[in-house]
Design a protein around this motif. Structure first.
Motif, PDB file in Angstrom:
ATOM      1  N   UNK A   5       0.792  -1.227   0.000  1.00  0.00           N
ATOM      2  CA  UNK A   5       0.000   0.000   0.000  1.00  0.00           C
ATOM      3  C   UNK A   5       0.819   1.268   0.000  1.00  0.00           C
ATOM      4  N   UNK A   6       2.143   1.140  -0.172  1.00  0.00           N
ATOM      5  CA  UNK A   6       3.013   2.321  -0.181  1.00  0.00           C
ATOM      6  C   UNK A   6       2.844   3.093  -1.485  1.00  0.00           C
ATOM      7  N   UNK A   7       2.702   2.379  -2.598  1.00  0.00           N
ATOM      8  CA  UNK A   7       2.390   3.007  -3.877  1.00  0.00           C
ATOM      9  C   UNK A   7       1.098   2.399  -4.410  1.00  0.00           C
ATOM     10  N   UNK A   8       0.306   3.220  -5.084  1.00  0.00           N
ATOM     11  CA  UNK A   8      -1.009   2.776  -5.558  1.00  0.00           C
ATOM     12  C   UNK A   8      -0.893   2.186  -6.965  1.00  0.00           C
ATOM     13  N   UNK A   9      -1.428   0.996  -7.181  1.00  0.00           N
ATOM     14  CA  UNK A   9      -1.407   0.432  -8.524  1.00  0.00           C
ATOM     15  C   UNK A   9      -2.380   1.163  -9.449  1.00  0.00           C
TER      16      UNK A   9
ATOM     17  N   UNK B 287      -6.486 -13.797   1.758  1.00  0.00           N
ATOM     18  CA  UNK B 287      -7.548 -14.722   2.165  1.00  0.00           C
ATOM     19  C   UNK B 287      -8.905 -14.287   1.625  1.00  0.00           C
ATOM     20  N   UNK B 288      -8.881 -13.749   0.408  1.00  0.00           N
ATOM     21  CA  UNK B 288     -10.113 -13.343  -0.258  1.00  0.00           C
ATOM     22  C   UNK B 288     -10.552 -11.917   0.008  1.00  0.00           C
ATOM     23  N   UNK B 289      -9.912 -11.220   0.938  1.00  0.00           N
ATOM     24  CA  UNK B 289     -10.282  -9.836   1.244  1.00  0.00           C
ATOM     25  C   UNK B 289      -9.417  -8.873   0.438  1.00  0.00           C
ATOM     26  N   UNK B 290     -10.061  -7.960  -0.286  1.00  0.00           N
ATOM     27  CA  UNK B 290      -9.342  -7.019  -1.129  1.00  0.00           C
ATOM     28  C   UNK B 290      -8.592  -6.000  -0.271  1.00  0.00           C
ATOM     29  N   UNK B 291      -7.293  -5.838  -0.565  1.00  0.00           N
ATOM     30  CA  UNK B 291      -6.459  -4.876   0.146  1.00  0.00           C
ATOM     31  C   UNK B 291      -6.119  -3.661  -0.711  1.00  0.00           C
ATOM     32  N   UNK B 292      -6.373  -3.759  -1.999  1.00  0.00           N
ATOM     33  CA  UNK B 292      -6.033  -2.667  -2.910  1.00  0.00           C
ATOM     34  C   UNK B 292      -6.698  -1.372  -2.462  1.00  0.00           C
ATOM     35  N   UNK B 293      -5.917  -0.299  -2.386  1.00  0.00           N
ATOM     36  CA  UNK B 293      -6.442   1.003  -1.995  1.00  0.00           C
ATOM     37  C   UNK B 293      -6.312   1.306  -0.520  1.00  0.00           C
ATOM     38  N   UNK B 294      -5.921   0.319   0.276  1.00  0.00           N
ATOM     39  CA  UNK B 294      -5.727   0.556   1.704  1.00  0.00           C
ATOM     40  C   UNK B 294      -4.396   1.246   1.966  1.00  0.00           C
TER      41      UNK B 294
ATOM     42  N   UNK C 292      -3.134   0.066   7.269  1.00  0.00           N
ATOM     43  CA  UNK C 292      -4.312  -0.796   7.163  1.00  0.00           C
ATOM     44  C   UNK C 292      -3.937  -2.158   6.580  1.00  0.00           C
ATOM     45  N   UNK C 293      -3.045  -2.148   5.590  1.00  0.00           N
ATOM     46  CA  UNK C 293      -2.566  -3.408   5.008  1.00  0.00           C
ATOM     47  C   UNK C 293      -1.881  -4.241   6.085  1.00  0.00           C
ATOM     48  N   UNK C 294      -1.059  -3.582   6.885  1.00  0.00           N
ATOM     49  CA  UNK C 294      -0.372  -4.270   7.985  1.00  0.00           C
ATOM     50  C   UNK C 294      -1.376  -4.848   8.978  1.00  0.00           C
ATOM     51  N   UNK C 295      -2.416  -4.091   9.261  1.00  0.00           N
ATOM     52  CA  UNK C 295      -3.449  -4.550  10.198  1.00  0.00           C
ATOM     53  C   UNK C 295      -4.189  -5.765   9.649  1.00  0.00           C
ATOM     54  N   UNK C 296      -4.261  -5.855   8.332  1.00  0.00           N
ATOM     55  CA  UNK C 296      -4.932  -6.996   7.694  1.00  0.00           C
ATOM     56  C   UNK C 296      -4.014  -8.205   7.562  1.00  0.00           C
ATOM     57  N   UNK C 297      -2.787  -8.107   8.113  1.00  0.00           N
ATOM     58  CA  UNK C 297      -1.950  -9.289   8.192  1.00  0.00           C
ATOM     59  C   UNK C 297      -0.826  -9.387   7.189  1.00  0.00           C
ATOM     60  N   UNK C 298      -0.481  -8.261   6.526  1.00  0.00           N
ATOM     61  CA  UNK C 298       0.610  -8.276   5.552  1.00  0.00           C
ATOM     62  C   UNK C 298       1.693  -7.308   6.019  1.00  0.00           C
ATOM     63  N   UNK C 299       2.880  -7.821   6.307  1.00  0.00           N
ATOM     64  CA  UNK C 299       3.991  -6.990   6.767  1.00  0.00           C
ATOM     65  C   UNK C 299       5.162  -7.130   5.806  1.00  0.00           C
ATOM     66  N   UNK C 300       5.977  -6.083   5.714  1.00  0.00           N
ATOM     67  CA  UNK C 300       7.118  -6.129   4.802  1.00  0.00           C
ATOM     68  C   UNK C 300       8.421  -5.815   5.537  1.00  0.00           C
TER      69      UNK C 300
END
Length: 237
Positions: free
Chosen positions: A53-57, A65-72, A76-84
């Protein structure tokens, strides 16, 4: 593709007026290491930043897991379980190791933060004696341990590691590779971007090869080990 996965579908990314990703699709299952290989400038880091979510596609989707993260937003992406873990062993140089960890876990309750830091000391016991040291005074390997710890404090379902071994001694790389394997075995889906293909292919079950912003290979790591010409072509492109 399984529903328990991080899915990237037809992702298009533009940076500085130039298209850098051309309809990239990947599937990162939970509980396994997936590797993304390719030459410098192939678009790998842009992909990680777009997923986070640092740059917008410009188009395409990212879902966990089926939940759209695009635009977060990134938090918020981190809160949804994706860390970098970004390239370059990024820590706050003027803060102590402990304060680096506290900063990364600022959204957690005090109790969860404390238990998380204790958990990181189990994963990386080398850091316990360095908790009061400045981030800038650490070795490259120690900085990478802090960077990984910062990401793991969020208890992610998916962990994206951009250049695990960059600039590190072989012994440190081996130590970190073992940790990545253990993280995956705990149920976390790991996307590993790694310059040393032997390390990446040794850890990963599935491999992708990117060339000039496009996925040119998708298959098992064994296939790449058996046919190194695929990688050779991508790195010379």
């Amino acid at each position: 593709m399984t529903t328990t996965s991080l899915q990237i579908a037809e992702l298009v990314v533009n940076r500085s007026g130039k298209q850098v990703l051309h309809g990239v699709s990947l599937n990162i299952p939970a509980g396994a290491v997936t590797t993304l290989l390719g030459a410098n400038g192939a678009g790998k880091s842009s992909l990680v930043l777009a997923i986070a979510g640092v740059i917008a596609p410009a188009s395409g989707t990212v879902s966990a897991n089926g939940k759209i993260l695009t635009g977060l937003r990134p938090e918020q992406v981190r809160k949804e379980g994706v860390a970098i873990v970004q390239e370059g062993h990024q820590v706050l140089s003027e803060l102590t190791v402990l304060d680096n960890l506290r900063a990364a876990g600022s959204a957690l309750s005090n109790q969860k933060l404390q238990s998380g830091i204790e958990r990181m000391m189990v994963i990386f016991p080398e850091l316990e004696a360095k908790l009061s040291s400045r981030g800038g005074d650490l070795s490259g390997g120690q900085k990478q341990m802090v960077s990984i710890s910062q990401a793991l404090l969020a208890v992610p379902q998916y962990l994206l590691i951009d250049e695990l071994s960059l600039g590190l001694a072989p012994g440190v790389v081996k130590r970190l590779a073992e940790t990545v394997q253990q993280i995956a075995e705990s149920g976390v889906g790991v996307l590993l971007i790694e310059q040393f293909t032997s390390i990446a292919l040794g850890l990963a079950e599935k491999a992708y090869v990117m060339e000039r912003g496009r996925i040119v290979f998708s298959g098992s790591s064994q296939q790449l080990r058996d046919d190194p010409a695929i990688l050779h072509s991508a790195y010379l492109a």
